[in-house]
Structures are given as C-alpha cells and as structure tokens.
Write a protein that holds these residues in place. Sequence first.
Motif, short mmCIF file in Angstrom:
data_model
loop_
_atom_site.label_atom_id
_atom_site.label_comp_id
_atom_site.label_asym_id
_atom_site.label_seq_id
_atom_site.Cartn_x
_atom_site.Cartn_y
_atom_site.Cartn_z
N ASN A 1 -8.53 1.33 -4.47
CA ASN A 1 -7.36 1.51 -4.26
C ASN A 1 -6.58 0.92 -3.27
N ARG A 2 -7.17 -0.39 -2.72
CA ARG A 2 -6.71 -1.40 -1.83
C ARG A 2 -7.68 -2.57 -1.71
N THR B 1 0.67 -6.18 -6.58
CA THR B 1 0.01 -5.34 -7.99
C THR B 1 0.73 -5.70 -8.92
N GLY C 1 -4.87 -0.89 -8.34
CA GLY C 1 -4.82 -0.89 -6.80
C GLY C 1 -4.98 -2.31 -6.13
#
Length: 327
Positions: free
Chosen positions: A87-88, A148, A128
């Motif tokens: 997610n990052r 993104t 992500g």
Amino acid sequence: MSLTGFSTPWWFLLLLLVAAVVVGYVLAQRARRKRTMRFTNLELLERVAPRSQGWSRHVPAALLIVSLILLTFALAGPTAEQKVPRNRATVMLVIDVSLSMEATDVQPTRLDAAQDAAKTFAEGLTPGVNLGLISFAGTATVLVAPTTERAGVRKSIDNLKLAQSTATGEGIFAALQSIEGFSAVVGGAQGPPPARIVLMTDGKQTVPTDDPYDPRGAYTAAQRAKQADVPVSTISFGTSHGMVTIEGDPQPVPVDDSSMREIARLSGGDFYKAATAAELKQVYASLGEQIGYEIKEADASRPWVVLGTIVLIGAAGSSLFIGQRLP
C-alpha cells in the motif's frame, strides 16, 4: 499458503477440556453398559431394549469432538505467510532512449519493444505503488514524478523520443533525486516508503565520459543508491549483434551486460537480461510481483472456523438422524 504459527497459542489449553469430554464420554458408555447388564432376564432385555446400533451410535460424539478441536485451533489464531499488495512504495522507471535503441535485433525495434513492455509493467503494478518515469540519453529528464495515476506514465512512454549519447549515471541520479523529493513529502510518521529504481538500457555509458566511476558515472550513482537504500534493478536489453545506422554509417551497438550487472551489484539490486520482447515482458512481470506485493504474516483462522462449524452441524444432524436427539 503454509501455516507458520499461532498468535494466541494459550487457547490450546481448551484441548484439556476436550480430552476431559472424551474421557467422560467413554466412562458414560461403560456405566451405561453396566446398568444394562443388571437385567437378569436377557430375553426380556431383548424385547424392551432397542437393538444396538453398533459403531454408528458414536458418530455424533466423534464429530462433536472433532469440531471442538478444529474450533480450538481457530481460537489459537493460526497465521500464515500470504502475498498481499503493497500500500506504499515508490518506483522510478528509468528508460534508455539513446540512438542504439533504434536497433532492430529486437523486433520491431528495441525502443518499440521497450515501450510496449514498460506500459504493461505500469498497468500491472498494484494501485498502492507510486510510479515515476525518467528517460535518458545525453541527459536525464523526469517525465513523470512518482504517482499512483498510470495514465500519465503510459502517455509519456508512448511519447519517448530518441537522442544521442548514453548518460546512465545521470538517469540514476535523477531517479534518486525524484525519490528523495517525493519521500520528503509523503514520509510522515511511518517514514519514507520503500523505493526502487528499475533501469532499462541497452548500451555502455558514454556521457560525461565512458568511465562509470566518473563523479557523475553509473557506478558512482549505483554506490549513492546503495547509501540511500534504493536498490537498482537493471535490465540489459538487446543482443550482441545489434546494428544502427548513424549519418549513413552502420554501427554495432552490442548490449553491455557486465556494466548492468555491476550497477545492480553495487546498489544491492538485481540484474536481468532480455534479448527479445517476450523476455523483456517476463522480466517486467517478475519485477511487478516483487515490487507490487510483499509477504506478511496474516490471520489464517477462517478455514478452521468454517470446517469446525461444518463438522459441528454434521454432529447435530447425525445425532438427530441416528439417535433422534441432539448430542
């Protein structure tokens, strides 16, 4: 998915109660048999007592015990290694657009094949991941800052133009600068997101000199990436017999595998070789898996709960069917 441990193993103490239930059931069956044998008139016993159901009468109790064991395992919180989307993360895609990319040893040309594979890579990355794009020839140009949104990256890949020279080190330095700037903005309490550079090139550095240890050279940039904890995954793209025509003269443009391998080693990254468009897509697919996903310990109790519940329902159903009562 493989079972790796339990988050709350103290729930296994309930197995002692399950064992007590088993012992109690066995003792109850023995006591029942003793009470039955008190009848002295066996002929009368056969008339008033139901016929023995044999082993089938134990099925409900056995299923109940199994369900209790399964549900106990679920309460113990089994965990398993699972692949989950990141997610990052930050990825800078650095693409060589020097004139050697016009070679046709990879059909239709190296550049066309590189553009197609790069777009597939961008589209396949998990949502992500922040993806940026840099092109380099004599200089490096940041075409898309980490984001993104994939539409801008795809459009910029389509618009890549060839130019003279190969400044591999400048491409890496530009990527590091973009990552540093982006991390300073989005870092927050968790710190900067993990970052990686994906460098795709087909030839040897020529600018500022052909010495990769030049202060702005590729090896110097790779060492700087290592210090910044940003591995460089290098893709050496093309064959040893590539040719291009520059100002009417055919010139050989063989790939430089050794330099790409050394850049990957110095930065702590991985080296990949692709001699065809299909191989390049496979490399990008492998990188997409590595970058877009991570292995984490995740809760794996759901299958135990489902199975335990099904067995428990089976215990109730078999008890009604066999003994006309719930266990």
